[in-house]
Design a protein around this motif. Structure first.
Motif, PDB file in Angstrom:
ATOM      1  N   TRP A  37      63.451  48.520  38.207  1.00 13.27           N
ATOM      2  CA  TRP A  37      62.292  47.796  37.889  1.00 13.27           C
ATOM      3  C   TRP A  37      60.921  48.785  37.587  1.00 13.27           C
ATOM      4  CZ3 TRP A  37      57.904  48.979  40.630  1.00 13.27           C
ATOM      5  CH2 TRP A  37      57.949  49.584  41.997  1.00 13.27           C
ATOM      6  N   ARG A  51      67.189  43.115  30.408  1.00 12.22           N
ATOM      7  CA  ARG A  51      65.671  43.316  30.785  1.00 12.22           C
ATOM      8  C   ARG A  51      64.957  42.102  30.662  1.00 12.22           C
ATOM      9  NH1 ARG A  51      62.963  47.663  27.039  1.00 12.22           N
ATOM     10  NH2 ARG A  51      63.148  45.849  25.636  1.00 12.22           N
ATOM     11  N   GLY A  54      72.533  49.992  38.353  1.00 13.50           N
ATOM     12  CA  GLY A  54      71.965  48.959  39.340  1.00 13.50           C
ATOM     13  C   GLY A  54      71.044  48.340  38.879  1.00 13.50           C
ATOM     14  N   PHE A  55      70.140  47.929  39.804  1.00 22.61           N
ATOM     15  CA  PHE A  55      68.920  47.170  39.644  1.00 22.61           C
ATOM     16  C   PHE A  55      67.742  48.228  39.466  1.00 22.61           C
ATOM     17  CE2 PHE A  55      64.955  45.048  41.401  1.00 22.61           C
ATOM     18  CZ  PHE A  55      64.912  43.953  40.566  1.00 22.61           C
ATOM     19  N   VAL A 115      62.153  44.284  34.818  1.00 18.53           N
ATOM     20  CA  VAL A 115      63.188  44.425  35.803  1.00 18.53           C
ATOM     21  C   VAL A 115      64.326  44.583  35.057  1.00 18.53           C
ATOM     22  CG1 VAL A 115      62.240  43.279  37.723  1.00 18.53           C
ATOM     23  CG2 VAL A 115      63.631  41.895  36.052  1.00 18.53           C
ATOM     24  N   THR A 116      65.384  45.388  35.369  1.00 18.94           N
ATOM     25  CA  THR A 116      66.570  45.595  34.610  1.00 18.94           C
ATOM     26  C   THR A 116      67.625  45.406  35.877  1.00 18.94           C
ATOM     27  OG1 THR A 116      66.329  48.014  34.958  1.00 18.94           O
ATOM     28  CG2 THR A 116      65.625  46.999  32.906  1.00 18.94           C
ATOM     29  N   TRP A 117      68.778  44.675  35.007  1.00 22.63           N
ATOM     30  CA  TRP A 117      69.722  44.886  35.934  1.00 22.63           C
ATOM     31  C   TRP A 117      70.993  44.574  34.989  1.00 22.63           C
ATOM     32  CZ3 TRP A 117      73.697  40.597  36.882  1.00 22.63           C
ATOM     33  CH2 TRP A 117      74.548  40.882  37.995  1.00 22.63           C
ATOM     34  N   ARG A 118      71.958  45.724  35.102  1.00 21.44           N
ATOM     35  CA  ARG A 118      73.099  45.824  33.996  1.00 21.44           C
ATOM     36  C   ARG A 118      72.532  45.701  32.811  1.00 21.44           C
ATOM     37  NH1 ARG A 118      78.322  41.912  36.391  1.00 21.44           N
ATOM     38  NH2 ARG A 118      78.251  43.287  38.683  1.00 21.44           N
ATOM     39  N   ARG A 175      64.564  53.524  38.967  1.00 19.34           N
ATOM     40  CA  ARG A 175      65.604  53.341  37.955  1.00 19.34           C
ATOM     41  C   ARG A 175      64.962  53.098  36.486  1.00 19.34           C
ATOM     42  NH1 ARG A 175      68.030  51.229  42.601  1.00 19.34           N
ATOM     43  NH2 ARG A 175      69.686  52.672  43.518  1.00 19.34           N
TER      44      ARG A 175
END
Length: 323
Positions: free
Chosen positions: A244, A293, A241-242, A287-290, A216
């Motif tokens: 990386w 970052r 979503g999550f 890493v990214t979530w929503r 993603r």
């Protein structure tokens, strides 16, 4: 910075279209403490705000149309930043460091810029104004931090560079997806870049390449950094979503001016003979979530001046919050 996407200047790219986005706040912390040293480029902090696609003022749109190196169409964004860099010799316990070692110096600055992003290409133009010398407050910052952390006192700040106003104009272009494939469910891309800086603080030409491998993958050009370095950017568009990715990159710089090695421009000060060619190798994870970052980068930098015993290692944490 300016972001330009396909279509008329000021429009949104298909990937970046998000009318609810108001902007992105990025915080960057660079320090050699992570690797047990306290020398050369020893600390850098920077906070920046990148506007959303609808927050670009008319003057920025006009500048994007005027600047010949920007693509003709795309999403235009503006950036604003403040930061401070700190440089020290190898042995900070000495009140009178050797004259063939890097001088003490600080750099306090503010920046305004434009970016232009097309989904495949990012152009960044930034003007930085600041001050080198005691007015940068680097001495006070280091003393406070060292007192809090119980670190060795830096005793040679009386020998630092003199006060001098500084100006730097930088331009970088990155081509995302120069190679872009899917390998066993993992995304991969390669992003070459080239650019340069002009001013009494830094003058150089640079070029390099960054590789990413992950799941993603967000639309971005690497985590933000403090110049001079691989460019990176506060700009990113997360996937659902999550996500990386692992990344690795390299850059070479041909350096004509580095005030932190060459010394003050118009006044006598300490200086050393700089190396004209400097290289960076970096690797890390993001890493990214929503709309968040988070990244960590390990940087290996070649020797920057004659007589420097070895290259530098330092770490970089960055946090970008998209509102």
């Amino acid at each position: 910075m300016v972001v330009v996407a396909a279509g008329p200047v000021g429009s949104l790219s298909a990937v970046a279209a998000d009318e609810t986005e108001t902007g992105t706040l990025s915080l960057v912390f660079e320090n050699d403490l992570f690797y047990g040293t306290d020398r050369n480029y020893t600390n850098g902090v920077r906070a920046s705000w990148l506007s959303g696609p609808d927050g670009t003022p008319d003057w920025a749109l006009g500048a994007a149309r005027w600047f010949p190196l920007f693509p003709e169409g795309g999403t235009v964004r503006t950036s604003y930043a403040i930061g401070q860099n700190m440089y020290t010799p190898d042995d900070i316990a000495l009140r009178n460091p050797p004259r063939d070692d890097r001088p003490y110096a600080g750099w306090l600055y503010g920046s305004v810029g434009l970016i232009a992003e097309t989904g495949r290409r990012l152009d960044q133009l930034e003007l930085t104004l600041g001050v080198v010398g005691p007015a940068s407050l680097a001495e006070q910052t280091q003393k406070i931090v060292h007192e809090i952390t119980g670190s060795q006192e830096a005793r040679g700040w009386d020998t630092q560079l003199k006060n001098e106003p500084g100006v730097v104009l930088t331009y970088q272009r990155s081509w995302r997806g120069f190679v872009s494939e899917s390998v066993s469910g993992f995304g991969f891309d390669a992003t070459p870049h080239a650019g340069g800086a002009l001013g009494n603080v830094f003058t150089y030409a640079n070029a390099g390449l960054m590789l990413r491998l992950g799941q993603r993958l967000p639309l971005d050009y690497g985590p933000p950094r403090i110049q001079p370095s691989l460019p990176g950017s506060g700009f990113f568009v997360p996937q659902e979503g999550f996500g990386w990715y692992l990344f690795a990159g390299m850059e070479g710089r041909a350096v004509a001016r580095n005030i932190f090695l060459d010394g003050n421009t118009f006044r006598d000060s300490r200086s050393v003979d700089k190396e004209s060619l400097v290289g960076d190798l970096q690797f890390g994870i993001a890493v990214t979530w929503r709309n968040v970052r988070l990244s960590y980068t390990h940087v290996l930098r070649t020797r920057e001046f004659e007589g420097q015993d070895e290259g530098d290692d330092f770490g970089v944490f960055s946090l970008s919050l998209r509102f």
